[in-house]
Scaffold this motif. Structure first.
Motif, short mmCIF file in Angstrom:
data_model
loop_
_atom_site.label_atom_id
_atom_site.label_comp_id
_atom_site.label_asym_id
_atom_site.label_seq_id
_atom_site.Cartn_x
_atom_site.Cartn_y
_atom_site.Cartn_z
N ALA B 70 -12.08 -41.48 -7.32
CA ALA B 70 -11.38 -41.58 -9.13
C ALA B 70 -11.31 -40.42 -9.23
N GLU B 71 -13.15 -39.36 -9.61
CA GLU B 71 -13.13 -38.43 -10.66
C GLU B 71 -12.97 -37.55 -10.30
N THR B 72 -11.64 -37.15 -9.68
CA THR B 72 -11.77 -35.97 -9.31
C THR B 72 -11.99 -34.89 -9.53
N LYS B 73 -12.18 -34.61 -10.64
CA LYS B 73 -12.53 -33.54 -11.25
C LYS B 73 -14.36 -32.65 -10.63
N GLU B 74 -14.30 -34.50 -9.85
CA GLU B 74 -15.82 -33.93 -9.87
C GLU B 74 -15.94 -33.55 -8.33
#
Lengths: 419, 144
Positions: B70-74
């Motif tokens: 889920a945490e695309t930016k990471e």
């Protein structure tokens, strides 16, 4: 933090741009020495302005434009030059005219021809090898005089003088700013490769002083080699040299023990070899061989280093292959040092007695008279044959000959071990 | 020193959208420049996390978790390994990189790679072995 420190940014921009800048200016003023001074002037201007006004968006173009304006100012001021080179000044005006239309135009050197010219000029045979090395690090590596001096363990003034004299020699000899052609090319390329390998070796095995190696010089040599490969992608020996340096550098961290003492290749912990560099080195070697380098000196040496790199442990080393490669190398680059290495490989492949016979034959070689590795190898073989007394004497002799403090300790320890 | 230069993922990279021909060409030119400057050691683009997996270590248990995450930016969409003289030099090169994605904000993260000497001598196997031997000897002599 680095992002906020313009000094560090300027140093970084200089590192990236110096060679291109000096090369482009050399084409304009046709004198490497003057070009370097102009580039330095631009650097000083950056050091004055950027901390106040901020780093420009295209720092390379800024340095180039500044340096070029100084170039034309200088030529205008210098009446003698202007009279003598009226034509040159005129040419420069027109270059600048175009440059003003597009500030980056004169910086554009899509094929790197200017940088390649600079490489061949800095490594010109009219210069001593020491001068070539210092000038190459300065002009192409963007290193400061102080950095070069520290790497070579000599006073800064020595390097400064060496560089001044080198630039003067190039100017007096009227060395043209160009890439050589034909037969001269082969010869001149040898000189370039020699300089790069010299820098590498100076870092890899320091010949003097307490430090066994100065890794920064190795990194510098690798960078110069890769730059050269980018400029001359189809030269087999350029690839061969890079492969050799990458494969040797892959062992860098395994070469010294916790107290800085050297660890010999066969005793090294291979888990500490740098697999990325090995992978790159083997790929580069394959490319060198594809380009027809298999029977040339750097590619052959890289092939030897590759035999070690491929062996998962010391016992798996393909010594017959190494002995054969050394024999081949002795043909293209005859040298008693190569013969000595060949003897070591033969001793591994066929036993210490066979190696000792080859080593003994080398004792007549005057070039090896003060070479510490000859008694080192002889001592090693004698020890293996159980001739301890003779072995001890050889290790002691080797210890007296070496200039490296760490190596001397190791040799004396081995001598003591023969008791 | 070496730097790992990571391109952070975006919605489009996670959706598996391929870069345009222009971006590919620009990136190709940048990579060529890096190679020619002797800076680039390695570099790869990564497939979206939907094709990836994670392994979670919890006590003695190992659990496989399939992507996407889920945490695309990471997430990381690609990376380079560069050889530079300083963080400042790596930053200078990164500034010259074309925008890694055409739409939206995107980030490049630069991290210095540990070198063997950063760990100090305690971490060299030779010394650890030596120390263990010494401990054994001490243990033996005190037992005596």
């Amino acid at each position: 933090m680095t992002a906020a420190d313009p000094q560090q940014t300027i140093a970084a921009v200089w590192r990236i741009e110096a060679a291109k800048l000096i090369a482009a200016l050399s084409r304009i003023v046709r004198d490497v020495g003057i070009a370097e001074e102009l580039a330095q002037d631009a650097l000083v201007a950056a050091l004055e302005q950027w901390p106040q006004d901020g780093v420009p968006d295209n720092p390379g173009a800024w340095l180039m434009a500044t340096a070029k304006h100084r170039a034309i100012d200088k030529l205008r001021r210098d009446e003698l030059l202007q009279r003598k080179h009226a034509e040159l000044a005129h040419e420069l005006e027109s270059v600048l005219g175009e440059a003003n239309v597009n500030a980056e135009a004169a910086l554009d050197d899509p094929f790197g021809d200017d940088v390649l010219r600079l490489v061949f000029t800095a490594c010109h045979p009219v210069l001593s090898s020491e001068a070539r090395t210092a000038l190459t690090l300065r002009l192409l590596g963007g290193l400061t005089t102080d950095e070069i001096a520290r790497a070579f363990l000599v006073p800064e003034s020595t390097i400064a003088q060496r560089i001044v004299r080198a630039k003067r020699t190039l100017s007096e000899a009227e060395v043209p700013f160009e890439v050589p052609h034909g037969a001269e090319m082969t010869q001149r390329l040898c000189s370039v490769l020699e300089v790069i390998y010299l820098i590498f070796n100076e870092g890899y095995t320091a010949t003097a002083g307490a430090d066994w190696m100065r890794p920064q010089l190795c990194e510098e040599a690798l960078r110069l080699g890769r730059i050269l490969a980018g400029l001359m992608p189809d030269e087999a020996e350029v690839q061969g040299l890079i492969a050799l340096m990458e494969l040797q550098a892959s062992r860098m961290h395994a070469r010294t023990g916790p107290n800085g003492e050297p660890i010999l290749l066969l005793k090294q912990n291979r888990a500490r070899w740098d697999q990325l560099l090995i992978h790159r080195g083997l790929k580069t070697l394959a490319r060198a061989e594809r380009l027809g380098g298999s029977r040339q000196r750097y590619t052959l040496q890289a092939a030897i280093a590759a035999c070690h790199a491929r062996a998962r442990n010391a016992d798996e080393t393909d010594w017959p292959c190494i002995a054969q490669l050394y024999a081949e190398l002795a043909k293209v680059a005859p040298s008693p040092v190569v013969e000595l290495n060949c003897a070591v490989a033969v001793s591994r492949a066929q036993g210490p007695a066979a190696g000792l016979a080859l080593v003994d034959a080398l004792f007549a070689e005057p070039a090896l008279g003060s070479y510490h590795l000859l008694p080192t190898v002889r001592g090693d073989l004698l020890e293996k044959l159980g001739r301890k007394d003779e072995a001890r004497m050889e290790f002691e002799r080797a210890a007296a000959l070496t200039r490296n403090a760490r190596e001397r300790e190791l040799l004396l320890a081995r001598a003591a071990g023969c008791d | 020193m070496r730097f790992c230069v990571m391109v952070r993922a975006t919605k489009s990279s996670e959706a598996g959208q391929l870069p345009s021909a222009k971006l590919l060409a620009d990136m190709g030119r940048f990579n060529e420049e890096l190679v020619k400057a002797g800076v680039m050691l390695a570099g790869e683009g990564l497939q979206p996390s939907s094709k990836g997996a994670r392994l979670r270590f919890s006590g003695d248990k190992r659990t496989v978790i399939d992507g996407p995450f889920a945490e695309t930016k990471e997430l990381i969409a690609g990376f380079w390994l560069w050889q530079c003289k300083s963080m400042a030099e790596a930053l200078e090169w990164a500034k010259r990189c074309p925008r890694p994605f055409e739409f939206g904000d995107c980030e490049i993260e630069i991290r210095q790679v540990f070198e063997a000497e950063d760990f100090g001598v305690e971490f060299t196997p030779e010394l650890r072995e030596q120390e263990e031997r010494l401990r054994e000897q001490v243990a033996k002599s005190t037992n005596r």
